[in-house]
Scaffold this motif. Structure first.
Motif, mmCIF file in Angstrom:
data_model
loop_
_atom_site.group_PDB
_atom_site.id
_atom_site.type_symbol
_atom_site.label_atom_id
_atom_site.label_comp_id
_atom_site.label_asym_id
_atom_site.label_seq_id
_atom_site.Cartn_x
_atom_site.Cartn_y
_atom_site.Cartn_z
ATOM 1 N N ILE A 94 1.955 -3.789 6.452
ATOM 2 C CA ILE A 94 2.551 -3.076 5.314
ATOM 3 C C ILE A 94 2.491 -1.568 5.567
ATOM 4 O O ILE A 94 3.446 -0.838 5.286
ATOM 5 C CB ILE A 94 1.850 -3.439 3.994
ATOM 6 C CG1 ILE A 94 2.073 -4.919 3.667
ATOM 7 C CG2 ILE A 94 2.364 -2.566 2.844
ATOM 8 C CD1 ILE A 94 1.208 -5.443 2.533
ATOM 9 N N GLY A 95 1.373 -1.113 6.130
ATOM 10 C CA GLY A 95 1.218 0.308 6.437
ATOM 11 C C GLY A 95 2.255 0.823 7.418
ATOM 12 O O GLY A 95 2.700 1.966 7.321
ATOM 13 N N LYS B 160 -9.763 4.961 8.592
ATOM 14 C CA LYS B 160 -9.377 4.421 7.286
ATOM 15 C C LYS B 160 -7.929 3.967 7.367
ATOM 16 O O LYS B 160 -7.222 4.307 8.308
ATOM 17 C CB LYS B 160 -9.458 5.514 6.200
ATOM 18 C CG LYS B 160 -10.833 5.996 5.873
ATOM 19 C CD LYS B 160 -10.806 7.113 4.848
ATOM 20 C CE LYS B 160 -10.549 6.565 3.475
ATOM 21 N NZ LYS B 160 -10.807 7.504 2.397
ATOM 22 N N PHE B 161 -7.499 3.252 6.341
ATOM 23 C CA PHE B 161 -6.072 3.000 6.230
ATOM 24 C C PHE B 161 -5.425 4.259 5.668
ATOM 25 O O PHE B 161 -5.954 4.892 4.753
ATOM 26 C CB PHE B 161 -5.780 1.801 5.319
ATOM 27 C CG PHE B 161 -6.048 0.486 5.972
ATOM 28 C CD1 PHE B 161 -5.364 0.122 7.130
ATOM 29 C CD2 PHE B 161 -6.972 -0.396 5.450
ATOM 30 C CE1 PHE B 161 -5.612 -1.094 7.757
ATOM 31 C CE2 PHE B 161 -7.226 -1.612 6.063
ATOM 32 C CZ PHE B 161 -6.544 -1.955 7.217
ATOM 33 N N ARG B 162 -4.290 4.609 6.213
ATOM 34 C CA ARG B 162 -3.588 5.826 5.801
ATOM 35 C C ARG B 162 -3.060 5.666 4.377
ATOM 36 O O ARG B 162 -2.424 4.674 4.050
ATOM 37 C CB ARG B 162 -2.426 6.111 6.754
ATOM 38 C CG ARG B 162 -1.694 7.404 6.447
ATOM 39 C CD ARG B 162 -0.591 7.670 7.450
ATOM 40 N NE ARG B 162 -1.081 7.842 8.797
ATOM 41 C CZ ARG B 162 -1.605 8.973 9.267
ATOM 42 N NH1 ARG B 162 -1.695 10.021 8.480
ATOM 43 N NH2 ARG B 162 -2.026 9.047 10.504
ATOM 44 N N ARG C 279 -1.500 4.754 -2.988
ATOM 45 C CA ARG C 279 -2.130 4.729 -4.324
ATOM 46 C C ARG C 279 -2.799 3.377 -4.575
ATOM 47 O O ARG C 279 -3.900 3.307 -5.096
ATOM 48 C CB ARG C 279 -1.098 5.018 -5.408
ATOM 49 C CG ARG C 279 -0.932 6.480 -5.706
ATOM 50 C CD ARG C 279 -0.137 6.722 -6.989
ATOM 51 N NE ARG C 279 1.268 7.052 -6.819
ATOM 52 C CZ ARG C 279 1.763 8.006 -6.061
ATOM 53 N NH1 ARG C 279 0.973 8.728 -5.329
ATOM 54 N NH2 ARG C 279 3.049 8.245 -6.009
ATOM 55 N N PHE C 280 -2.097 2.312 -4.201
ATOM 56 C CA PHE C 280 -2.658 0.968 -4.342
ATOM 57 C C PHE C 280 -3.935 0.837 -3.504
ATOM 58 O O PHE C 280 -4.958 0.341 -3.981
ATOM 59 C CB PHE C 280 -1.624 -0.086 -3.918
ATOM 60 C CG PHE C 280 -2.218 -1.445 -3.693
ATOM 61 C CD1 PHE C 280 -2.568 -2.255 -4.774
ATOM 62 C CD2 PHE C 280 -2.452 -1.912 -2.401
ATOM 63 C CE1 PHE C 280 -3.129 -3.509 -4.559
ATOM 64 C CE2 PHE C 280 -3.013 -3.159 -2.181
ATOM 65 C CZ PHE C 280 -3.357 -3.959 -3.265
ATOM 66 N N LEU C 281 -3.875 1.280 -2.254
ATOM 67 C CA LEU C 281 -5.051 1.189 -1.381
ATOM 68 C C LEU C 281 -6.234 1.955 -1.954
ATOM 69 O O LEU C 281 -7.368 1.472 -1.935
ATOM 70 C CB LEU C 281 -4.728 1.721 0.017
ATOM 71 C CG LEU C 281 -3.787 0.882 0.880
ATOM 72 C CD1 LEU C 281 -3.444 1.616 2.161
ATOM 73 C CD2 LEU C 281 -4.402 -0.476 1.173
ATOM 74 N N LEU D 34 -9.280 -0.538 -0.819
ATOM 75 C CA LEU D 34 -9.006 -1.236 0.437
ATOM 76 C C LEU D 34 -8.815 -0.266 1.605
ATOM 77 O O LEU D 34 -8.959 -0.657 2.758
ATOM 78 C CB LEU D 34 -7.770 -2.134 0.298
ATOM 79 C CG LEU D 34 -7.947 -3.360 -0.588
ATOM 80 C CD1 LEU D 34 -6.602 -4.048 -0.831
ATOM 81 C CD2 LEU D 34 -8.943 -4.330 0.027
ATOM 82 N N ASP D 35 -8.523 0.998 1.298
ATOM 83 C CA ASP D 35 -8.363 1.990 2.363
ATOM 84 C C ASP D 35 -9.659 2.189 3.143
ATOM 85 O O ASP D 35 -9.650 2.654 4.275
ATOM 86 C CB ASP D 35 -7.847 3.320 1.812
ATOM 87 C CG ASP D 35 -8.788 3.975 0.813
ATOM 88 O OD1 ASP D 35 -9.368 3.258 -0.033
ATOM 89 O OD2 ASP D 35 -8.931 5.213 0.853
#
Length: 185
Positions: free
Chosen positions: A27-28, A53-55, A79-81, A86-87
């Motif tokens: 998804i990223g 981290k997840f971006r 924003r969701f992450l 989850l980020d």
């Protein structure tokens, strides 16, 4: 004892969480074209390490503390992450490598000179930085460097195994809003 728990939980988290992380990477790629974010942070004994981290922000966003970044730089998926925390999942790798702990002071940037100095004065850098801690579950972020450094020092001076689990549980249950982001309104 805490390092033992860090090793067990980070290994289990990576082992059991890889399908979720793989989905977030895919998804990223569609969201930003670059799903992982690596940034040099201040580690234990003020040694640099690469935090993963997840971006959540668009590529090319200035490398500043979150409270100084523009809210418009955050993508909708980002924003969701951030909301779900989850980020933070890729940091389990940092924990497994021994650069971080699950519980400890959030690692800052070297350019956050006031926070670096306040933490150094209080001996905060004798501990591994963490994914969560007392400051995070109480909504104290890097926009208040003195208060953050004081809170980190208090947490470290009193940290017991029961506190370790309490901070993790509170984080998983959604306590603490995370770092503030500057609004451009």
């Amino acid at each position: 004892m805490i390092r033992f728990f860090d090793l067990v939980f980070s290994a289990l988290g990576l082992l059991l969480g890889w399908p979720i992380m793989l989905l977030l990477v895919v998804i990223g790629f569609f969201d930003t074209g670059s799903p992982l974010f690596r940034q040099e942070r201040v580690g234990r004994h003020q040694k640099p390490f690469l935090l993963v981290k997840f971006r959540t922000m668009r590529p090319g966003t200035a490398s500043v503390a979150t409270h100084l970044a523009s809210a418009e730089a955050i993508t909708p998926f980002g924003r969701f992450l951030r909301r779900t925390k989850l980020d933070e999942l890729p940091q389990l790798w940092n924990v497994l490598k021994g650069e971080m702990s699950l519980v400890g002071p959030r690692p800052c940037l070297f350019n956050q000179q006031e926070l670096v100095a306040e933490r150094a004065r209080r001996g905060v850098y004798n501990a591994r930085p963490g994914i969560t801690g007392l400051a995070q579950v109480n909504n104290i972020d890097m926009s208040t460097p003195t208060l953050l450094a004081e809170t980190d020092a208090i947490m470290l001076s009193r940290l017991r195994v029961v506190d370790y689990f309490r901070y993790i549980l509170q984080t998983l249950l959604g306590k603490g809003a995370g770092d503030r982001v500057r609004s451009n309104s």
